[in-house]
Design a protein around this motif. Structure first.
Motif, PDB file in Angstrom:
ATOM      1  N   LEU A 139       0.876  -1.184   0.000  1.00 15.68           N
ATOM      2  CA  LEU A 139       0.000   0.000   0.000  1.00 15.68           C
ATOM      3  C   LEU A 139       0.909   1.229   0.000  1.00 15.68           C
ATOM      4  CD1 LEU A 139      -2.382  -1.144   2.887  1.00 15.68           C
ATOM      5  CD2 LEU A 139      -2.687  -1.559   0.445  1.00 15.68           C
ATOM      6  N   ASP A 140       1.672   1.454  -1.066  1.00 16.62           N
ATOM      7  CA  ASP A 140       2.831   2.345  -0.971  1.00 16.62           C
ATOM      8  C   ASP A 140       2.479   3.827  -0.798  1.00 16.62           C
ATOM      9  OD1 ASP A 140       3.781   2.163  -4.486  1.00 16.62           O
ATOM     10  OD2 ASP A 140       1.935   2.745  -3.489  1.00 16.62           O
ATOM     11  N   PHE A 141       1.176   4.115  -0.844  1.00 18.65           N
ATOM     12  CA  PHE A 141       0.777   5.482  -0.535  1.00 18.65           C
ATOM     13  C   PHE A 141       0.852   5.755   0.963  1.00 18.65           C
ATOM     14  CE2 PHE A 141      -2.891   2.709  -0.708  1.00 18.65           C
ATOM     15  CZ  PHE A 141      -3.526   2.960   0.491  1.00 18.65           C
ATOM     16  N   LEU A 142       1.039   4.685   1.757  1.00 21.34           N
ATOM     17  CA  LEU A 142       0.937   4.836   3.196  1.00 21.34           C
ATOM     18  C   LEU A 142       2.257   5.223   3.837  1.00 21.34           C
ATOM     19  CD1 LEU A 142      -1.273   1.998   4.643  1.00 21.34           C
ATOM     20  CD2 LEU A 142      -1.660   4.433   4.769  1.00 21.34           C
ATOM     21  N   GLU A 143       2.370   6.423   4.316  1.00 18.43           N
ATOM     22  CA  GLU A 143       3.566   6.796   5.070  1.00 18.43           C
ATOM     23  C   GLU A 143       3.334   6.686   6.559  1.00 18.43           C
ATOM     24  OE1 GLU A 143       5.021  10.509   3.597  1.00 18.43           O
ATOM     25  OE2 GLU A 143       5.295   9.622   1.602  1.00 18.43           O
ATOM     26  N   GLN A 144       2.085   6.849   6.971  1.00 18.62           N
ATOM     27  CA  GLN A 144       1.778   6.771   8.399  1.00 18.62           C
ATOM     28  C   GLN A 144       0.682   5.749   8.668  1.00 18.62           C
ATOM     29  OE1 GLN A 144       1.436  11.256   8.983  1.00 18.62           O
ATOM     30  NE2 GLN A 144       2.030  10.507  10.993  1.00 18.62           N
ATOM     31  N   PRO A 145       1.049   4.451   8.627  1.00 17.65           N
ATOM     32  CA  PRO A 145       0.039   3.427   8.883  1.00 17.65           C
ATOM     33  C   PRO A 145      -0.396   3.440  10.344  1.00 17.65           C
ATOM     34  CG  PRO A 145       2.214   2.427   8.679  1.00 17.65           C
ATOM     35  CD  PRO A 145       2.380   3.877   8.355  1.00 17.65           C
ATOM     36  N   VAL A 146      -1.689   3.299  10.562  1.00 20.01           N
ATOM     37  CA  VAL A 146      -2.236   3.236  11.920  1.00 20.01           C
ATOM     38  C   VAL A 146      -2.834   1.851  12.137  1.00 20.01           C
ATOM     39  CG1 VAL A 146      -4.024   4.159  13.466  1.00 20.01           C
ATOM     40  CG2 VAL A 146      -2.700   5.714  12.003  1.00 20.01           C
ATOM     41  N   ILE A 147      -2.592   1.278  13.317  1.00 18.82           N
ATOM     42  CA  ILE A 147      -3.210   0.002  13.685  1.00 18.82           C
ATOM     43  C   ILE A 147      -4.272   0.289  14.740  1.00 18.82           C
ATOM     44  CG2 ILE A 147      -2.821  -2.296  14.662  1.00 18.82           C
ATOM     45  CD1 ILE A 147       0.021  -2.214  13.553  1.00 18.82           C
ATOM     46  N   VAL A 192     -15.624   1.470  14.933  1.00 19.30           N
ATOM     47  CA  VAL A 192     -14.589   1.173  13.933  1.00 19.30           C
ATOM     48  C   VAL A 192     -14.779   2.072  12.709  1.00 19.30           C
ATOM     49  CG1 VAL A 192     -13.714  -0.590  12.330  1.00 19.30           C
ATOM     50  CG2 VAL A 192     -14.243  -1.210  14.702  1.00 19.30           C
ATOM     51  N   GLU A 193     -16.034   2.159  12.242  1.00 22.48           N
ATOM     52  CA  GLU A 193     -16.324   2.998  11.070  1.00 22.48           C
ATOM     53  C   GLU A 193     -15.935   4.460  11.336  1.00 22.48           C
ATOM     54  OE1 GLU A 193     -20.075   0.278   9.477  1.00 22.48           O
ATOM     55  OE2 GLU A 193     -20.449   1.990  10.780  1.00 22.48           O
ATOM     56  N   ASN A 194     -16.292   4.950  12.525  1.00 20.36           N
ATOM     57  CA  ASN A 194     -15.955   6.332  12.872  1.00 20.36           C
ATOM     58  C   ASN A 194     -14.450   6.545  12.965  1.00 20.36           C
ATOM     59  OD1 ASN A 194     -18.652   6.917  12.963  1.00 20.36           O
ATOM     60  ND2 ASN A 194     -18.810   6.751  15.200  1.00 20.36           N
ATOM     61  N   ALA A 195     -13.752   5.575  13.558  1.00 18.48           N
ATOM     62  CA  ALA A 195     -12.293   5.710  13.720  1.00 18.48           C
ATOM     63  C   ALA A 195     -11.620   5.767  12.349  1.00 18.48           C
ATOM     64  CB  ALA A 195     -11.742   4.551  14.548  1.00 18.48           C
ATOM     65  N   ILE A 196     -12.069   4.911  11.424  1.00 17.99           N
ATOM     66  CA  ILE A 196     -11.475   4.912  10.081  1.00 17.99           C
ATOM     67  C   ILE A 196     -11.702   6.274   9.412  1.00 17.99           C
ATOM     68  CG2 ILE A 196     -11.613   3.892   7.761  1.00 17.99           C
ATOM     69  CD1 ILE A 196     -12.305   1.209   9.190  1.00 17.99           C
ATOM     70  N   ALA A 197     -12.923   6.777   9.524  1.00 14.12           N
ATOM     71  CA  ALA A 197     -13.236   8.078   8.917  1.00 14.12           C
ATOM     72  C   ALA A 197     -12.406   9.200   9.550  1.00 14.12           C
ATOM     73  CB  ALA A 197     -14.734   8.371   9.069  1.00 14.12           C
ATOM     74  N   ASP A 198     -12.213   9.140  10.847  1.00 15.88           N
ATOM     75  CA  ASP A 198     -11.441  10.174  11.561  1.00 15.88           C
ATOM     76  C   ASP A 198      -9.961  10.137  11.200  1.00 15.88           C
ATOM     77  OD1 ASP A 198     -13.657  10.990  12.835  1.00 15.88           O
ATOM     78  OD2 ASP A 198     -13.146  10.170  14.820  1.00 15.88           O
ATOM     79  N   ILE A 199      -9.410   8.915  11.122  1.00 12.14           N
ATOM     80  CA  ILE A 199      -7.952   8.761  10.989  1.00 12.14           C
ATOM     81  C   ILE A 199      -7.489   8.983   9.554  1.00 12.14           C
ATOM     82  CG2 ILE A 199      -6.088   7.040  11.075  1.00 12.14           C
ATOM     83  CD1 ILE A 199      -7.665   5.889  13.584  1.00 12.14           C
ATOM     84  N   GLU A 201      -6.481  10.317   6.411  1.00 13.75           N
ATOM     85  CA  GLU A 201      -6.270  11.660   5.886  1.00 13.75           C
ATOM     86  C   GLU A 201      -4.885  11.714   5.255  1.00 13.75           C
ATOM     87  OE1 GLU A 201      -6.791  14.847   8.766  1.00 13.75           O
ATOM     88  OE2 GLU A 201      -5.833  16.193   7.352  1.00 13.75           O
ATOM     89  N   GLY A 202      -4.825  11.938   3.946  1.00 13.95           N
ATOM     90  CA  GLY A 202      -3.540  12.012   3.265  1.00 13.95           C
ATOM     91  C   GLY A 202      -2.770  10.714   3.422  1.00 13.95           C
ATOM     92  N   ASN A 203      -1.576  10.814   4.002  1.00 10.89           N
ATOM     93  CA  ASN A 203      -0.726   9.643   4.159  1.00 10.89           C
ATOM     94  C   ASN A 203      -0.969   8.864   5.437  1.00 10.89           C
ATOM     95  OD1 ASN A 203       0.638   9.752   1.750  1.00 10.89           O
ATOM     96  ND2 ASN A 203       2.090  11.271   2.533  1.00 10.89           N
ATOM     97  N   ARG A 204      -1.922   9.328   6.231  1.00  9.63           N
ATOM     98  CA  ARG A 204      -2.232   8.643   7.483  1.00  9.63           C
ATOM     99  C   ARG A 204      -3.487   7.810   7.257  1.00  9.63           C
ATOM    100  NH1 ARG A 204      -2.071   9.040  13.268  1.00  9.63           N
ATOM    101  NH2 ARG A 204      -4.187   9.373  14.051  1.00  9.63           N
ATOM    102  N   ARG A 205      -3.323   6.503   7.385  1.00 12.29           N
ATOM    103  CA  ARG A 205      -4.451   5.611   7.115  1.00 12.29           C
ATOM    104  C   ARG A 205      -4.462   4.419   8.049  1.00 12.29           C
ATOM    105  NH1 ARG A 205      -7.374   5.420   1.788  1.00 12.29           N
ATOM    106  NH2 ARG A 205      -7.020   7.534   1.038  1.00 12.29           N
ATOM    107  N   VAL A 206      -5.645   3.867   8.257  1.00 11.04           N
ATOM    108  CA  VAL A 206      -5.738   2.622   9.023  1.00 11.04           C
ATOM    109  C   VAL A 206      -5.241   1.488   8.136  1.00 11.04           C
ATOM    110  CG1 VAL A 206      -7.268   0.990  10.177  1.00 11.04           C
ATOM    111  CG2 VAL A 206      -7.640   3.456  10.447  1.00 11.04           C
TER     112      VAL A 206
END
Ligand SMILES: *Cc1c(COP(=O)(O)O)cnc(C)c1O
Length: 423
Positions: A139-147, A192-199, A201-206
């Motif tokens: 997922l090379d667009f991801l610079e800031q992966p969130v778990i 979970v749905e809300n957290a994904i929508a909140d997080i 943004e740009g390079n920061r993704r779940v």
């Protein structure tokens, strides 16, 4: 000023004298556990004996670890044979026992590849690193992966795994924590749905959602089928990896080989440890081919997958098959829950719920009374029954998978008399 003192202590502990010398133990062992003032000397099956010769029925099993109980002949034979032949070599070389174990695990799970290490925390560390590597490469667009992990979860005691653990009490005093984690309440799909929508943004993704199929340490809380089905769908639609921590619930404990089989979904990555080699240290991180993105040099463990640990795990898994222990876990678990529910119904002022799968069961104590799980654990211990707390308000029952019908009845009889004295 720092001073080094020489502490006068006996050079050997006497296990034949009646009293175990806790003072000399504490003089040199770091003070990280609230220990009960007893020392275990030997075990057989579901029983343990302390240094004073007192017998206990063991419904702790080294915290859901001694799958085959104590001194099981199959484990003794295999460990003895292997240590006489070869107990450790580096992963510089092929280790046949490691290959056999990986093959068994792959044939008996949804995974395609296995990485071996030595503990639950290490297995989860490996999973966290794999998620990040996948996020950075595939997922090379991801610079800031969130778990995303769950509140009340438990994933281990290393820095990354206390960060993954959604309980502030394990994190306090060890800040700064590791970046890239966020928390949601367990069994709540909207969160979970809300957290994904909140997080996102740009390079920061779940990049992943990491959960226990049943929360063990956090209070023996089973995952809900509908929640996990929806979760799997959300992960598929959003390119999110689903990671299960099976460290406590895997290897037959829930009445299925893997905890996820109770939930009708498959994870992309999962981890195993506690019961896998029946008490010989081992950890495993397993995943599907599509996310097996580690390359030589990315991850390693000196002890990971050594011949002794892998032979022990093979002995455990073969014995589970030969002695039909998964069926036993299911049947004995059902028997245990029926009897625990009878106690809970008899003492509704003390107990609010009995819940669990197979041989991982919890009994919740009324939040409005001053009684804590540790009080009952101590009284039961005095009466010769070992059970574990799961937080301050839940009793946890995780006996060896070999537990018999008579032993379940005996354990509940002891518990019943302990509760009768307290009520
Ligand atoms: C025990 C446990 C761990 C940690 O395992 P260690 O072997 O103590 O590092 C991680 N996750 C879960 C669910 C556990 O129960």
């Amino acid at each position: 000023m720092r001073q080094s003192t020489i502490i006068e202590s006996p050079s050997t502990f006497s296990f034949t004298d009646n009293a175990f010398d806790t003072n000399s133990f504490n003089a040199s062992v770091m003070n990280t556990y609230g220990r009960f003032p007893i020392a275990m000397e030997k075990g057989k099956g579901c029983r343990l004996w302390d240094t004073e010769g007192k017998e206990y029925l063991d419904f702790v099993a080294g915290i859901a670890t001694c799958t085959l109980g104590h001194a099981h002949p199959a484990l003794i034979d295999r460990v003895t044979q292997q240590i006489q032949k070869l107990h450790h070599v580096s992963n510089f070389y092929y280790i046949p026992e490691q290959g056999q174990l990986a093959q068994w695990l792959v044939e008996h799970s949804c995974a395609d590849k296995v990485f071996f290490c030595n503990s639950g925390a290490e297995a989860n560390e490996a999973a966290i690193k794999l998620v990040r590597k996948y996020a950075h490469t595939v997922l090379d667009f991801l610079e800031q992966p969130v778990i995303l992990t769950a509140k009340s979860s438990f994933h281990g005691r290393t820095l990354a795994t206390i960060t993954a653990t959604g309980q502030p009490k394990y994190q306090k005093g060890f800040e700064p924590l590791v970046d890239g984690f966020a928390y949601v309440p367990y069994n709540d799909i909207t969160a979970v749905e809300n957290a994904i929508a909140d997080i996102d943004e740009g390079n920061r993704r779940v990049a992943a959602i990491m959960l226990e199929p049943l929360q063990g340490e956090g209070g023996v809380r089973p995952g809900e089928l509908e929640y996990f089905l929806k979760l799997r769908k959300i992960c598929d639609e959003n390119n999110i990896l689903l990671v299960f921590d099976e460290v406590q619930v895997g290897v037959g404990r829930t009445g299925k080989l893997w905890g996820y089989e109770n939930l009708g979904v498959e994870p992309d990555i999962f981890t195993s440890a506690k019961g896998l080699a029946g008490g010989v240290p081992i950890g495993a991180m397993l995943c599907k081919d599509f996310c097996a993105v580690f390359e030589p040099g990315n991850h390693a463990s000196t002890f990971g997958g050594n011949p002794l640990a892998c032979a022990s795990a093979l002995a455990v898994l073969e014995t589970i098959e030969q002695e039909n222990l998964i069926h036993n876990a299911e049947a004995r678990g059902e028997q245990l829950r029926v009897r625990l529910r009878a106690i809970a119904n008899k003492y509704p002022q003390i107990f609010t719920e009995v819940r669990g799968w197979g041989l991982i069961n919890g009994m919740e104590i009324n939040a409005d009374i001053p009684l804590n799980s540790i009080d009952i654990v101590k009284s039961a211990m005095k009466q010769g029954l070992l059970i574990a707390p799961a937080g301050s308000k839940v009793l946890r029952f995780v006996p060896p998978l070999i537990v018999s019908e008579a032993e379940i009845n005996q354990a509940v009889d002891v518990l019943e008399s302990v509760i009768a004295q307290m009520a």
